[in-house]
Design an enzyme around this catalytic site. Structure first.
Site, PDB file in Angstrom:
ATOM      1  N   HIS A  59      19.629 -20.558  -1.921  1.00  0.00           N
ATOM      2  CA  HIS A  59      20.109 -20.762  -3.330  1.00  0.00           C
ATOM      3  C   HIS A  59      19.043 -21.892  -3.756  1.00  0.00           C
ATOM      4  CE1 HIS A  59      24.027 -18.903  -2.171  1.00  0.00           C
ATOM      5  NE2 HIS A  59      23.494 -18.062  -2.798  1.00  0.00           N
ATOM      6  N   GLU A  62      19.686 -25.626  -4.305  1.00  0.00           N
ATOM      7  CA  GLU A  62      20.637 -26.099  -3.147  1.00  0.00           C
ATOM      8  C   GLU A  62      19.559 -27.485  -2.409  1.00  0.00           C
ATOM      9  OE1 GLU A  62      23.131 -23.704  -1.249  1.00  0.00           O
ATOM     10  OE2 GLU A  62      24.181 -22.980  -3.070  1.00  0.00           O
ATOM     11  N   HIS A 151      23.409 -24.837   3.264  1.00  0.00           N
ATOM     12  CA  HIS A 151      23.698 -24.761   1.765  1.00  0.00           C
ATOM     13  C   HIS A 151      24.445 -25.835   1.200  1.00  0.00           C
ATOM     14  CE1 HIS A 151      23.439 -20.307   1.107  1.00  0.00           C
ATOM     15  NE2 HIS A 151      23.531 -20.410   2.603  1.00  0.00           N
ATOM     16  N   GLU A 215      28.069 -25.895   4.790  1.00  0.00           N
ATOM     17  CA  GLU A 215      28.157 -26.454   3.340  1.00  0.00           C
ATOM     18  C   GLU A 215      28.089 -27.812   3.661  1.00  0.00           C
ATOM     19  OE1 GLU A 215      28.117 -24.971   0.706  1.00  0.00           O
ATOM     20  OE2 GLU A 215      28.388 -22.695   1.162  1.00  0.00           O
TER      21      GLU A 215
END
Ligand SMILES: O=C(O)CCC(=O)N[C@@H](CCC(=O)O)C(=O)O
Ligand SMILES: [Zn+2]
Length: 336
Positions: A59, A62, A151, A215
């Site tokens: 992404h 990010e 991420h 994450e």
């Protein structure tokens, strides 16, 4: 520093390097494979048999994970970090990284495990290329295979750093890998219980790697990531790269919280409504009986699970895609 250490600069500029292969003074070979893709290989005598795939920027907005990989690469190119592992560095969606967007036309992280074949456009091609790069990298027999896909999340989180562990029929989740994640600063792990179309699921399912989506905090633009503390992860990655990880004497998970997926909330139509405030945090608890979402034909998603929490709520996804995951606490009973 060797020019290939500047993979991020090259990627941001959309340039190919003049020299595709370079050697550090320690004999570490850096090889540019394609846009945003670089292989690092230690001298044979130092190779410890670990194949480590580090991906970020699947992404494009990010940026903390991209900056982290950039720092590791600089250290290797300067000779400050001396790899004993083979490493593949991947910046997932270069065009989106250049634009600072999550994606351009479609989310690359919904195009793996065959999905790109049913699609078209540059992001489908990129997912296909990422699968090929990973497959070639993980094609050598008798080596350890580890993939961290890094991420940051759209929203804040009650649990700041956590991992998602893919699932495959007949394969058990590894306690040792969870202990490694705990040491790398992860506070929770979501144990998946069905196949998925994200990158880490592809490398776990098809390439036999131990694979995780990590994450690391909230997504912010380049240079604004002071709030994302990746120091424990960075230290652990350096140890894995140099082959000097402290031995995991116990398989103690040290307070790591485990969750499993209860249900994925799928958005079926434009009539989909998610009954949560826009600033709701990941891991927010939801009470039994709460009407979480509504969709066409009076479909209602009502909380039935005691202890349910929501992660990744996003009513803006395209129809047919996941608009949130309902999770519940899990035990460590099925770990191997
Ligand atoms: O904050 C969000 O809503 C999404 C953050 C993010 O990009 N998460 C990954 C998780 C991948 C997985 O399920 O393993 C994603 O949604 O692609
Ligand atoms: Zn992401």
């Amino acid at each position: 520093m060797l020019a290939l250490g500047k993979l991020l600069e090259l990627t941001l500029a959309g340039r190919e390097p003049a020299e595709k292969t370079q050697l550090t003074v320690e004999g570490v070979r850096m090889r540019w494979l394609s846009e945003g893709a670089l292989e690092v290989r230690p001298p044979e005598a130092r190779d410890n048999g670990m194949d480590l795939l580090l991906s970020a920027g699947i992404h494009g907005n990010e940026t903390a994970p991209i900056e982290l990989l950039d720092r590791l690469l600089h250290d290797i190119a300067r000779g400050d970090l001396k790899p004993r592992a083979r490493i593949l560095f991947l910046f997932g969606n270069p065009e989106a990284i250049r634009k600072g967007e999550r994606f351009i036309e479609q989310d690359v992280n919904r195009l793996f495990n065959g999905r790109h074949e049913q699609s078209s456009g540059s992001e489908a091609l990129r997912a296909c290329e990422l699968e090929r790069l990973a497959a070639v990298f993980f094609s050598q027999p008798d080596r350890q295979r580890l993939h961290y896909d890094l991420h940051t999340a759209i929203r804040g989180s009650k649990i700041e750093q956590f991992a998602l562990y893919p699932w495959k029929e007949g394969r058990q989740h590894s306690r040792l890998e969870l202990a490694r994640l705990r040491a790398a600063g992860m506070e929770a792990v979501l144990l998946q219980n069905k196949p998925s179309i994200v990158f880490s699921s592809y490398t776990y399912d098809k390439l036999g790697a131990e694979s995780f989506t990590l994450e690391l905090g909230k997504a912010r633009p380049f240079g604004q990531n002071d709030g994302v503390n990746v120091s424990l992860l960075e230290t652990r990655l350096k140890q894995i790269i140099e082959g000097n990880e402290p031995e995991q004497t116990t398989q103690e998970l040290d307070g790591l919280q485990l969750f499993s997926v209860s249900r994925e909330i799928i958005k079926h139509s434009d009539a989909f409504r998610l009954n949560l405030p826009a600033d709701v945090e990941n891991f927010s608890e939801l009470e039994v009986g709460y009407v979480l979402a509504e969709d066409l034909a009076n479909t209602r998603w009502i909380i039935e699970e005691p202890g349910a929490r929501i992660i990744f709520p996003n009513p803006k996804v395209k129809n047919g895609l996941r608009a949130g995951i309902l999770i519940v606490p899990a035990t460590d009973d099925n770990l191997v």
